[in-house]
Design an enzyme around this catalytic site. Structure first.
Site, mmCIF file in Angstrom:
data_model
loop_
_atom_site.group_PDB
_atom_site.id
_atom_site.type_symbol
_atom_site.label_atom_id
_atom_site.label_comp_id
_atom_site.label_asym_id
_atom_site.label_seq_id
_atom_site.Cartn_x
_atom_site.Cartn_y
_atom_site.Cartn_z
ATOM 1 N N CYS A 1 -43.242 -15.167 101.323
ATOM 2 C CA CYS A 1 -43.838 -16.309 101.849
ATOM 3 C C CYS A 1 -42.483 -17.264 102.460
ATOM 4 O O CYS A 1 -42.769 -18.322 102.041
ATOM 5 C CB CYS A 1 -44.745 -17.072 101.464
ATOM 6 S SG CYS A 1 -46.206 -16.225 100.576
ATOM 7 N N THR B 1 -28.796 -19.712 89.388
ATOM 8 C CA THR B 1 -28.611 -19.824 90.736
ATOM 9 C C THR B 1 -27.279 -20.696 90.793
ATOM 10 O O THR B 1 -26.458 -20.370 91.384
ATOM 11 C CB THR B 1 -29.767 -20.867 91.409
ATOM 12 O OG1 THR B 1 -31.027 -20.213 91.424
ATOM 13 C CG2 THR B 1 -29.472 -21.383 92.715
HETATM 14 N N1 PLP Z 1 -30.386 -13.901 90.042
HETATM 15 C C1 PLP Z 1 -31.434 -13.056 89.749
HETATM 16 C C2 PLP Z 1 -31.498 -11.563 89.941
HETATM 17 C C3 PLP Z 1 -32.775 -13.707 89.624
HETATM 18 O O1 PLP Z 1 -33.753 -12.645 89.484
HETATM 19 C C4 PLP Z 1 -32.746 -14.746 89.541
HETATM 20 C C5 PLP Z 1 -34.311 -15.428 89.075
HETATM 21 O O2 PLP Z 1 -35.118 -15.292 89.885
HETATM 22 C C6 PLP Z 1 -31.910 -15.736 89.550
HETATM 23 C C7 PLP Z 1 -30.522 -15.125 89.941
HETATM 24 C C8 PLP Z 1 -31.969 -17.278 89.648
HETATM 25 O O3 PLP Z 1 -31.943 -17.690 88.256
HETATM 26 P P1 PLP Z 1 -32.578 -19.251 87.800
HETATM 27 O O4 PLP Z 1 -33.881 -19.224 88.076
HETATM 28 O O5 PLP Z 1 -31.864 -19.313 86.618
HETATM 29 O O6 PLP Z 1 -31.709 -20.204 88.934
#
Ligand code: PLP
Length: 407
Positions: A331, A77
């Site tokens: 949700c 993220t």
């Molecule tokens: N990008 C994608 C495609 C993801 O599947 C995820 C997690 O679900 C993320 C980004 C975010 O990653 P993190 O959980 O390390 O913040």
């Protein structure tokens, strides 16, 4: 052999940590607890050496030229935020147009939304019914104001693998920065930042059997050198790209997870693919009116996303409580919203609500697959037996043609 319940089949959400990863991390919590930024004593030097070695391992895993191109973060993220906002801010004097797709993760979409509020122009490209972007659609969307393109390697819901190498050819030709959210695909489908002309790439440890809360952003240092505006102010760690004391045990674990994937991935993927196909075959052999969401071939080996018509995904999940999966309903509000990814692929609301995502991984066994298949088949039959719509469908009534009375 009896299976142990509950069964975990939600490997896209997160993965259990590999015991070898945990073992590698443990000394860095106590014996070697130093701050990697402490330059004045051996505690710091030991931690720093472990971090630098980890950088090289991770760089090698994604085909980067050097460990210097790895910026550690708290997860994907943050990597996505840093890539999108950091590149947009740095390159905005060249133009304010950004291109991405309708199926990206929220970390990309919400970063773009914030930039839109600041005057950036964002294009969200559509994908085909198979969940895959056509590179020519991307080429046509580029303007002389385009500074950044962000496309994921593989989608987290339907596992659709995107044509990263083709897109990289286009963006490098046009000298546009290319970011890839490689979170779900790395280790499971070929990914190489040099060969694919990728400039920025987000990865995270907890999707590849490493710890949660540690990730990285690959930032290309040559041909061309990519610059970012840091989003976190502080001590100027990570060559000024991301301030904050490094999570040394997490980073060491991340590198170990990459090393294991690097060496064992090919064999492991073959095994998981067989299990995934076995699960799909069992379900489709026993049930009618199921739909595989996402491309049949260009999809992650670990992903099976299926809509069971006439069955609410949420109801099915409750009926198979001992199996951890996720559904195509999010949700996110008081009411259940159908997945925006499935909707973007043209699925109607009902089918989107009836979808289940199975995610298989390193510790999935054949016994678990057989147990899950049998349970899902049994419960779908039960739920359909209670569905008047399914009964009407079996009688040959075209459900879509019915005009329901509104009172
Ligand atoms: N990008 C994608 C495609 C993801 O599947 C995820 C997690 O679900 C993320 C980004 C975010 O990653 P993190 O959980 O390390 O913040």
């Amino acid at each position: 052999m009896t299976v142990k319940l509950p069964i975990y089949m939600d490997y896209h959400a997160t993965t259990p940590m590999d015991p070898r990863v945990l073992k590698t991390m443990l000394p860095y919590f106590n014996d070697s607890f130093g701050n990697a930024a402490s330059r004045t004593h051996s505690f710091g030097w030991t931690a720093d050496a472990a971090v630098e070695k980890s950088r090289e391992t991770i760089a090698e895993f994604i085909g980067a030229k050097s460990g210097k191109e790895i910026v550690f973060t708290s997860g994907a993220t943050e990597s996505d935020n840093l890539a999108i906002k950091g590149a947009a801010e740095y390159y905005q004097s060249r133009g304010k147009h950004i291109i991405t797709t309708v199926i990206e993760h929220k970390a990309i979409h919400d970063s773009c939304k914030r930039l839109a509020k600041q005057g950036f122009d964002i294009t969200y490209l559509p994908v085909g019914e198979n969940g895959v972007l056509d590179p020519e659609v991307l080429r046509a969307a580029i303007t002389d104001q385009t500074i950044l393109v962000s496309v994921m390697l593989a989608n987290n819901e339907v596992g659709a693998i995107q044509p990263i190498a083709e897109i990289g050819k286009i963006t490098s030709e046009k000298k546009i920065v290319f970011h890839v959210d490689a979170v779900q695909g790395v280790g499971k489908t070929p990914f190489n930042v040099e060969e694919m002309n990728v400039d920025l790439a987000s990865i995270t440890a907890h999707k590849i059997y490493g710890p949660k809360g540690v990730g990285a952003l690959y930032v290309r240092r040559s041909k061309p050198r990519i610059r970012l505006v840091a989003q976190m102010d502080g001590g100027g760690h990570e060559r000024g790209n991301r301030s904050g004391t490094l999570n040394v045990p997490g980073i060491v674990g991340f590198a170990k997870a990459c090393e294991i994937m690097h060496h064992e991935g090919a064999e492991e993927n073959e095994r998981i693919l067989k299990l995934r196909n076995r699960l799909h075959a069992k379900i489709t052999d026993a049930l009618d009116e199921t739909k595989l969401n996402g491309d049949e071939k260009k999809r992650l080996i670990s992903n099976l996303n299926v809509s069971f018509a006439f069955v609410e995904g949420e109801a099915l999940m409750m009926a198979i409580k001992d199996v951890a999966v996720s559904s195509g309903s999010a949700c996110t509000s008081a009411s259940l919203e159908p997945s925006y990814v499935l909707r973007a692929m043209g699925l109607d609301e009902d089918l989107a609500h009836s979808s289940i995502r199975f995610g298989l991984g390193r510790f999935t066994t054949e016994e678990e697959v057989d147990y899950v298949a049998d349970l899902v088949i049994k419960k779908v039959k039960v739920l359909r037996d209670m569905s008047p719509l399914y009964e009407m469908f079996q009688e040959g009534i075209d459900i879509k043609s019915i005009e329901w009375a509104a009172h």
